[in-house]
Design a protein around this motif. Structure first.
Motif, PDB file in Angstrom:
ATOM      1  N   GLU A   1       0.803  -1.183  -0.207  1.00  0.00           N
ATOM      2  CA  GLU A   1      -0.040   0.070   0.049  1.00  0.00           C
ATOM      3  C   GLU A   1       0.923   1.370   0.022  1.00  0.00           C
ATOM      4  O   GLU A   1       0.389   2.310  -0.533  1.00  0.00           O
ATOM      5  N   SER A   2       2.027   1.321   0.485  1.00  0.00           N
ATOM      6  CA  SER A   2       2.967   2.355   0.752  1.00  0.00           C
ATOM      7  C   SER A   2       3.684   2.632  -0.605  1.00  0.00           C
ATOM      8  O   SER A   2       3.894   3.704  -0.993  1.00  0.00           O
ATOM      9  N   GLY A   3       3.528   1.824  -1.589  1.00  0.00           N
ATOM     10  CA  GLY A   3       4.105   1.550  -3.016  1.00  0.00           C
ATOM     11  C   GLY A   3       5.811   1.444  -2.703  1.00  0.00           C
ATOM     12  O   GLY A   3       6.491   1.436  -3.841  1.00  0.00           O
ATOM     13  N   MET A   4       6.249   1.322  -1.579  1.00  0.00           N
ATOM     14  CA  MET A   4       7.727   1.101  -1.353  1.00  0.00           C
ATOM     15  C   MET A   4       7.938  -0.308  -0.724  1.00  0.00           C
ATOM     16  O   MET A   4       8.743  -0.309   0.419  1.00  0.00           O
ATOM     17  N   ASP A   5       7.315  -1.250  -1.459  1.00  0.00           N
ATOM     18  CA  ASP A   5       7.307  -2.609  -0.892  1.00  0.00           C
ATOM     19  C   ASP A   5       8.201  -3.051   0.218  1.00  0.00           C
ATOM     20  O   ASP A   5       7.792  -3.477   1.303  1.00  0.00           O
ATOM     21  N   ASN A   6       9.538  -2.932  -0.035  1.00  0.00           N
ATOM     22  CA  ASN A   6      10.602  -3.659   0.599  1.00  0.00           C
ATOM     23  C   ASN A   6      11.341  -2.728   1.375  1.00  0.00           C
ATOM     24  O   ASN A   6      12.227  -3.130   1.760  1.00  0.00           O
ATOM     25  N   SER A   7      11.003  -1.454   1.679  1.00  0.00           N
ATOM     26  CA  SER A   7      11.665  -0.585   2.176  1.00  0.00           C
ATOM     27  C   SER A   7      12.030  -0.919   3.613  1.00  0.00           C
ATOM     28  O   SER A   7      11.504  -1.509   4.287  1.00  0.00           O
TER      29      SER A   7
END
Ligand code: 2M8
Length: 442
Positions: free
Chosen positions: A176-182
């Motif tokens: 949901e953040s768009g930054m999946d594996n940050s």
């Protein structure tokens, strides 16, 4: 495509190649997020793609947003993926288990993504209005017609994800953040323990064959477990807080929501729903304050929070610059810009181009080739620059423009780039990369 030369020699050629990428990824109903890796429409990609497309055709840009908003759920949620009929992406609509929950005729995932849409729509409207004639007419017609839907979308975010008075939106999946594996999500994911699950086969690693550029299998099993947890309660917003083993207050998404709510208020005033503007402005204020309140006095960066443990999230990632998007506090803005231009970020002399990486380049967990753990994302460069320009900071916009165009001249429209070498990584011919190239050139 065959016959293309690398690197690109002129800005004109960059523009025409960017248009070619978007045209090639256009399957008629939608511009897919990428030709091979992502053969569907992604929510925030579509918004950036639309603004890029509007430099070429306002009509085509609006069609993109129209297709997305037509997939809106009854609740008001705009799903993060609208599936095309092109096979080959996992998890597909069957694995999502959204049939019968999503609106009839819509094939979608069951989660959301950052709400950049109203901001991009405002940009398209401004462009179309300046052009006048048919473009202006189309943009006005579209905005009047769809405004209630965008307002419902913001209403859903506020009530289903941000109604607890914190001025911060909750996400139930890193996607949901768009930054999946940050590394933002490493702590929360470490506490997600996958249970009994249908086996699965990833398709992303068939396409990006250097697996070190993608999330690990362990990460993917947690991603799929969360999908299963949601599907088991029928994606019922009211039940998610009781069942989800991942719940994070996403500071970057919250800042996007604040800025976009302000943009939506402007559109509402301009296009026939002025009575909605005060509510939208109130949400903008609430979330602007919520984001400001997360800033770590030591580091100067904004932070996410793990809802389930109450812990602040530490790693220095690009999300820490959320206040650049939303804050109205000049001292905070100045401090953030100083950090942004300092040695841990765009001022790191080892960088190929002075652009913000997805994590600080001095962070011990930096993985310069791996997805949201270090590479530079062209779409983020443009979005942050756009936010700065909206504040009247034309100088910084131009600096980021120059660096971004220099980065993109290598010609592959990479999904992300190695910060120190400038090597394109992930998918090539990524739509939002081509779209922001067109924005930089507009
Ligand atoms: C990436 O995410 C998708 C899952 O949503 C994936 O890896 O399969 C992210 O970079 C996300 O931000 C982006 O919207 C999507 C499509 O470009 O790809």
């Amino acid at each position: 495509p065959d016959g293309d030369t690398f690197p690109i020699r002129t800005l004109d050629e960059l523009g025409s190649r960017a248009k070619d990428v978007l045209a090639a990824n256009d399957i008629g109903t939608m511009v897919t997020a990428a030709p091979n890796l992502y053969p569907h429409m992604w929510s925030w990609d579509a918004a950036f793609v639309a603004t890029g497309l509007s430099t070429v055709s306002v009509a085509r840009a609006l069609q993109e947003l129209d297709y997305l908003v037509a997939a809106q759920w009854k609740s008001g949620m705009i799903p993060h993926i609208v599936f095309s009929d092109v096979p080959g992406y996992f998890p597909d609509v069957d694995r999502w288990g959204t049939r019968g929950v999503s609106p009839e005729g819509v094939q979608s995932s069951g989660i959301c993504q950052p709400p950049v849409h109203a901001t991009m729509l405002r940009r398209i409207v401004e462009r179309a209005t300046a052009a006048g004639g048919e473009d202006a007419r189309l943009a006005e017609e579209f905005t009047r017609r769809t405004l209630p839907q965008w307002i419902d979308w913001h209403g859903w975010l506020r009530s289903a994800r941000g109604g607890d008075g914190t001025g911060l939106l909750t996400i139930y999946h890193g996607w949901e953040s768009g930054m999946d594996n940050s590394p933002r999500f490493d702590g929360p994911y470490s506490r997600v323990q996958p249970g009994e699950m249908e086996p699965f086969v990833r398709t992303d690693t068939l396409k990006v064959t250097d697996h070190s550029q993608r999330p690990s299998d362990e990460e993917y099993s947690r991603y799929l477990w969360l999908v299963q947890q949601m599907a088991e309660v029928g994606f019922d917003d009211a039940r998610l807080p009781g069942v989800m083993s991942f719940q994070v207050k996403d500071v970057f998404m919250s800042a996007i929501f604040a800025a976009a709510s302000e943009d939506l208020a402007v559109l509402a005033e301009q296009f026939g729903l002025p009575e909605e503007a005060p509510q939208l402005r109130q949400w903008a204020q609430e979330f602007r304050d919520g984001v400001d309140a997360t800033v770590d006095a030591q580091t100067g960066l904004a932070r996410d929070r793990d809802v389930l443990t109450g812990e602040w999230i530490g790693p220095p990632t690009i999300a820490g610059f959320a206040p650049l998007i939303s804050t109205a506090d000049q001292a905070l803005l100045d401090r953030q810009l100083e950090i942004f231009e300092g040695p841990d970020w765009t001022g790191d002399p080892r960088l190929a181009f002075p652009l913000p990486a997805s994590t600080s380049t001095t962070y011990e967990g930096l993985k310069p080739r791996q997805y949201w753990r270090g590479p530079v994302w062209p779409v983020m460069n443009w979005y942050l620059a756009h936010c700065l320009r909206r504040r009247g900071d034309g100088k910084r916009y131009r600096q980021l423009r120059e660096a971004s165009l220099a980065q993109l001249m290598e010609g592959h429209f990479g999904e992300y780039y190695e910060p120190f070498t400038g090597e394109p990584l992930g998918s090539m011919d990524q739509s939002w990369t081509a779209a922001v190239a067109l924005e930089w050139l507009a």
